[in-house]
Design an enzyme around this catalytic site. Structure first.
Site, mmCIF file in Angstrom:
data_model
loop_
_atom_site.group_PDB
_atom_site.id
_atom_site.type_symbol
_atom_site.label_atom_id
_atom_site.label_comp_id
_atom_site.label_asym_id
_atom_site.label_seq_id
_atom_site.Cartn_x
_atom_site.Cartn_y
_atom_site.Cartn_z
ATOM 1 N N TYR A 38 0.827 -1.210 0.000
ATOM 2 C CA TYR A 38 0.000 0.000 0.000
ATOM 3 C C TYR A 38 0.861 1.259 0.000
ATOM 4 C CZ TYR A 38 -3.098 3.725 1.559
ATOM 5 O OH TYR A 38 -3.781 4.910 1.642
ATOM 6 N N HIS A 49 -4.119 16.326 -2.912
ATOM 7 C CA HIS A 49 -4.507 16.403 -1.507
ATOM 8 C C HIS A 49 -4.288 17.796 -0.904
ATOM 9 C CE1 HIS A 49 -4.979 12.189 -1.931
ATOM 10 N NE2 HIS A 49 -4.915 11.877 -0.655
ATOM 11 N N ASN A 98 1.047 11.453 5.748
ATOM 12 C CA ASN A 98 0.261 10.512 6.538
ATOM 13 C C ASN A 98 0.691 10.575 8.004
ATOM 14 O OD1 ASN A 98 -0.646 7.034 5.975
ATOM 15 N ND2 ASN A 98 -1.916 8.824 6.131
ATOM 16 N N TYR A 116 -16.202 32.954 45.646
ATOM 17 C CA TYR A 116 -15.456 31.817 45.097
ATOM 18 C C TYR A 116 -14.357 32.230 44.127
ATOM 19 C CZ TYR A 116 -19.159 28.692 46.856
ATOM 20 O OH TYR A 116 -20.038 27.995 47.637
ATOM 21 N N ARG A 161 -11.613 33.008 46.618
ATOM 22 C CA ARG A 161 -11.318 31.952 47.587
ATOM 23 C C ARG A 161 -10.896 30.645 46.903
ATOM 24 N NH1 ARG A 161 -16.041 29.427 50.977
ATOM 25 N NH2 ARG A 161 -17.031 31.331 50.217
ATOM 26 N N PHE A 213 -1.938 7.012 12.158
ATOM 27 C CA PHE A 213 -2.268 8.361 11.701
ATOM 28 C C PHE A 213 -3.541 8.904 12.340
ATOM 29 C CE2 PHE A 213 -3.718 5.230 8.496
ATOM 30 C CZ PHE A 213 -5.068 5.253 8.805
ATOM 31 N N GLU A 224 -12.623 5.244 5.133
ATOM 32 C CA GLU A 224 -12.153 5.949 6.326
ATOM 33 C C GLU A 224 -13.383 6.454 7.069
ATOM 34 O OE1 GLU A 224 -9.572 8.678 4.304
ATOM 35 O OE2 GLU A 224 -8.313 7.035 3.583
#
Length: 496
Positions: free
Chosen positions: A52, A82, A194, A277, A280, A326, A411
């Site tokens: 791959y 991409h 990746n 608060y 404190r 990834f 995916e």
């Protein structure tokens, strides 16, 4: 010079490299691992094994076998297709961190890049050539594909870069620097994109800024304590030790040290029995946020030294495994945790601002105005703080609980970690401005009380802060004061 090994990079070293411009080098041992890993890839190509990302398509195209003559084209096509990032670019310091972290991951020796590619990343860092990388477009699971593709484009001589204060084409900068583009070869394009280095780089810059801000919040809160005559007993060590949280104990101790010698703080019963608060419970609230920041730091320290691409190469290429390192879920959750933690610093700070400006809650002049009624003083500064706090509540919504399937459902679960990291950065900027407003108000309050009565440490803080923002003697455009104070907080060196 910081020597990179792939296994030992610290957040402190990242601060040196990214904020102070420290140079980097690759250790000889790590470069040896790069050479061995690359030899494994070349052997795979020569043997025509189907692996791959080396000789197959990507994502849903993983079953498409690529001809040997097209293997190099496959890598450049991957990067170009991409590079789909949109929106404003990441801050330049984040881009520098991305280059650093990608380099550090690749030299671990599991990714199969060539030594020349690693060396080009070193050159970018040491020459301060930083890719222009759009912020939006990553799902944070198949790696930060879109933003890291914009980084990889620069190695190939394409895209744009930050250079000497300007945005330039990579081609022009390479010509000026005498650099040659890299011709990406088998697996290199995939190895470069990746990974989780976008969300992690943003996360590290977030943490460095957030931890500085957390310490600063204590100094500012201490000044507010003096401005309001706060009760120091709430910080007594016994209270915090019996609860047992180390971070809470540490905050209380630092506040006691900062306020040591103050004549403006009070004891319980002198002025009132107990404080609200927001005064404190400073150690409890700030301490809880510190717990989250410590968790985030732990995850980032792991991730900056992690191999996060796919596939990974082991045993000299005998074992090549497709996995999911990834996937950004560990950092996504950490960034969402950081968002909540940082938002709380602003939330409690805004309540302290209200006590400083509201005449029903203190005996200070209404809105710290030099002429109440004629001049509004800090009235709308509190509005601004409230607006920022409200915006943080929206930004703090967790990104990591969302997922949208991609690549034709190959995916099918993603982290949205880069969105979480970007929103955390926005929250941190908002928190800094809220603390800047509290600081301006607290400075004014102690002037009404008598600067000569404040603690020696807060006196030093007061004197430095007054060089940045002057006393409020007349209404003016306070936006400029807020931004100037925020910038001082961002750039200043602070005791810890």
């Amino acid at each position: 010079m910081v020597e990179l090994t792939g296994d030992s990079l610290t957040l402190g070293q990242i601060r040196q490299i990214c904020f102070e411009g420290e140079l980097v080098a690759i250790s000889a041992v790590s470069m040896g691992k790069v050479v061995e890993s690359r030899a494994a890839v070349e052997k795979i190509v020569a043997e025509k094994r189907t692996i791959y990302g080396i000789n197959t398509g990507f994502g849903k195209f993983s079953d498409v076998i690529i001809a040997e003559d097209d293997v190099n084209d496959l890598q450049l096509n991957l990067i170009r297709s991409h590079a789909c990032g949109v929106g404003d670019p990441f801050p330049e310091v984040v881009s520098r961190a991305m280059v650093l972290l990608r380099l550090n991951a690749l030299i671990k020796g599991f990714s199969g890049i060539r030594p020349v590619t690693a060396e080009q990343l070193v050159t970018l860092l040491n020459s301060h050539i930083h890719p222009v990388i759009p912020q939006q477009g990553s799902l944070g699971a198949s790696g930060d594909l879109a933003p890291l593709s914009h980084l990889a484009l620069v190695l190939a001589g394409e895209g744009k870069v930050h250079y000497k204060g300007n945005v330039c084409t990579t081609q022009d900068v390479y010509r000026q620097e005498g650099l040659k583009p890299i011709v990406l070869q088998a697996k290199e394009g995939l190895a470069l994109i990746n990974g989780t280095q976008t969300m992690t780089a943003m996360g590290v810059i977030n943490w460095l800024e957030a931890s500085d801000l957390a310490y600063q919040s204590e100094w500012i809160a201490a000044l507010t304590m003096e401005g309001l005559g706060g009760i120091i007993d709430a910080f007594h060590p016994a209270i915090h030790e019996v609860r047992g949280y180390p971070q809470q104990i540490a905050v209380a101790e630092r506040l006691r040290n900062i306020l040591s010698g103050s004549k403006l703080i009070t004891r319980q019963g002198e002025k009132r029995v107990q404080d609200a608060y927001s005064l404190r419970c400073i150690p409890q609230v700030h301490g809880a946020s510190w717990q989250a920041l410590d968790y985030v730091k732990e995850k980032l320290e792991i991730e900056v030294n992690a191999a996060t691409d796919n596939p990974l190469i082991f045993d000299g290429g005998k074992t090549v495994i497709s996995g999911g390192n990834f996937h950004g879920q560990p950092i996504a959750i950490a960034m969402d945790f950081m968002k909540i933690a940082m938002a709380e610093f602003a939330s409690i700070s805004e309540r302290r601002i209200e006590r400083l400006v509201n005449p029903q809650l203190s005996d200070l002049p209404p809105f710290l105005s030099p002429q109440p009624g004629l001049q509004s003083g800090a009235m709308i500064m509190q509005y601004c703080a409230a607006s920022l706090v409200s915006e943080n509540k929206t930004l703090a919504h967790p990104a990591s609980v969302d997922s949208i399937p991609s690549s034709a459902n190959q995916e099918d679960h993603v982290s949205m970690g880069t969105i979480a990291a970007r929103h955390a950065y926005s929250i941190i900027q908002n928190v800094r401005r809220v603390l800047a407003i509290e600081c301006i108000c607290a400075l004014q309050a102690v002037e009404y009380r008598g600067v000569e009565k404040i603690a020696p440490q807060t006196k030093s803080f007061y004197e430095e802060a007054r060089k940045v923002v002057a006393s409020i003697n007349v209404d003016r455009v306070f936006s400029e004061d807020i931004e100037r104070m925020a910038e001082w907080l961002n750039k200043g060196k602070w005791p810890r």
